[in-house]
Design a protein around this motif. Structure first.
Motif, short mmCIF file in Angstrom:
data_model
loop_
_atom_site.label_atom_id
_atom_site.label_comp_id
_atom_site.label_asym_id
_atom_site.label_seq_id
_atom_site.Cartn_x
_atom_site.Cartn_y
_atom_site.Cartn_z
N MET A 266 0.86 -1.09 0.14
CA MET A 266 0.10 -0.13 -0.13
C MET A 266 0.85 1.27 -0.05
O MET A 266 1.71 1.51 0.96
N SER A 267 0.65 2.17 -1.05
CA SER A 267 1.44 3.32 -1.06
C SER A 267 1.14 4.43 -0.23
O SER A 267 -0.29 4.60 0.17
N GLU A 268 1.90 5.38 0.29
CA GLU A 268 1.64 6.35 1.25
C GLU A 268 1.00 7.53 0.36
O GLU A 268 1.56 7.93 -0.60
N PHE A 269 0.01 8.28 1.09
CA PHE A 269 -0.65 9.38 0.42
C PHE A 269 0.14 10.61 0.64
O PHE A 269 0.51 10.76 1.90
N ASP A 270 0.59 11.36 -0.30
CA ASP A 270 1.30 12.56 -0.27
C ASP A 270 0.65 13.76 -0.66
O ASP A 270 0.64 14.00 -1.84
N ALA A 271 0.12 14.34 0.33
CA ALA A 271 -0.93 15.48 0.06
C ALA A 271 0.01 16.51 -0.34
O ALA A 271 -0.66 17.29 -1.32
N GLN A 272 1.13 16.85 0.12
CA GLN A 272 1.96 18.05 -0.59
C GLN A 272 2.14 17.71 -1.76
O GLN A 272 2.23 18.90 -2.64
N SER A 273 2.77 16.60 -2.24
CA SER A 273 3.05 16.75 -3.75
C SER A 273 1.83 16.81 -4.65
O SER A 273 1.78 17.40 -5.71
N ILE A 274 0.65 16.13 -4.28
CA ILE A 274 -0.56 16.03 -5.07
C ILE A 274 -1.07 17.51 -5.14
O ILE A 274 -1.27 18.19 -6.17
N ALA A 275 -0.95 18.53 -4.02
CA ALA A 275 -1.31 19.85 -4.12
C ALA A 275 -0.70 20.61 -4.87
O ALA A 275 -1.01 21.41 -5.74
N ALA A 276 0.73 20.52 -4.81
CA ALA A 276 1.74 21.12 -5.65
C ALA A 276 1.35 20.72 -7.29
O ALA A 276 1.52 21.59 -8.11
N SER A 277 1.26 19.71 -7.49
CA SER A 277 0.90 19.17 -8.88
C SER A 277 -0.61 19.75 -9.31
O SER A 277 -0.50 20.47 -10.49
N LEU A 278 -1.53 19.78 -8.45
CA LEU A 278 -3.03 20.34 -8.69
C LEU A 278 -2.68 21.96 -9.03
O LEU A 278 -3.41 22.58 -9.87
N LYS A 279 -1.95 22.74 -8.13
CA LYS A 279 -1.63 24.07 -8.16
C LYS A 279 -0.85 24.52 -9.56
O LYS A 279 -1.36 25.51 -10.07
N SER A 280 -0.12 23.74 -9.91
CA SER A 280 0.76 24.16 -10.96
C SER A 280 -0.42 23.70 -12.49
O SER A 280 0.06 24.72 -13.21
N GLU A 281 -0.93 22.63 -12.02
CA GLU A 281 -1.97 22.63 -13.43
C GLU A 281 -3.02 23.61 -13.54
O GLU A 281 -3.29 24.03 -14.71
N SER A 282 -3.35 24.20 -12.37
CA SER A 282 -4.30 25.36 -12.29
C SER A 282 -3.70 26.65 -12.99
O SER A 282 -4.56 27.24 -13.97
N ARG A 283 -2.48 26.64 -12.75
CA ARG A 283 -1.75 27.97 -13.44
C ARG A 283 -1.74 27.87 -15.16
O ARG A 283 -1.82 28.64 -15.70
N ILE A 284 -1.63 26.54 -15.37
CA ILE A 284 -1.52 26.28 -16.66
C ILE A 284 -3.06 26.66 -17.44
O ILE A 284 -3.16 26.86 -18.62
N ARG A 285 -3.91 25.66 -16.65
CA ARG A 285 -5.28 25.95 -17.19
C ARG A 285 -6.02 27.23 -17.15
O ARG A 285 -6.88 27.74 -17.91
N ARG A 286 -5.58 28.28 -16.27
CA ARG A 286 -6.22 29.33 -16.05
C ARG A 286 -5.99 30.14 -17.04
O ARG A 286 -5.05 30.53 -17.68
N LYS A 287 -7.20 30.93 -17.69
CA LYS A 287 -7.01 31.86 -18.81
C LYS A 287 -6.75 33.13 -18.70
O LYS A 287 -7.33 33.78 -17.51
N PRO A 288 -6.06 33.96 -19.15
CA PRO A 288 -5.97 35.53 -18.74
C PRO A 288 -7.03 36.20 -19.14
O PRO A 288 -7.69 35.88 -20.24
N ARG A 289 -7.42 37.16 -18.59
CA ARG A 289 -8.40 37.82 -18.63
C ARG A 289 -8.33 38.53 -20.05
O ARG A 289 -7.23 39.24 -20.58
#
Length: 81
Positions: A1-24
């Protein structure tokens, strides 16, 4: 069973949000009130307050905005000096 790493998942989600976010776009930054800038500033100079300007823009132009929106717009567009 692998360990859940909330920090790395959060960092990944945040970097993906920056890419997806459209400029106004320019149109998104413009206010509907900008179309009536001359009239609103003239009425402001004639002594109308935000509530009166809101009522004018609603009655004459059919645009419903809050008084605070009109006041913020006036604050940004008045000629200070």
């Amino acid at each position: 069973m692998s360990e859940f790493d909330a920090q790395s998942i959060a960092a990944s989600l945040k970097s993906e949000s920056r890419i997806r976010r459209k400029p106004r776009t320019y149109a998104q930054r413009r206010s509907l009130l900008d179309n009536y800038k001359y009239e609103l500033l003239q009425l402001d100079a004639a002594g109308c307050n935000g509530s009166e300007l809101r009522r004018w823009i609603a009655d004459d132009k059919g645009i419903t905005v809050e008084r605070s929106t009109v006041n913020r717009w006036l604050h940004r567009n008045r000629q200070h000096g």
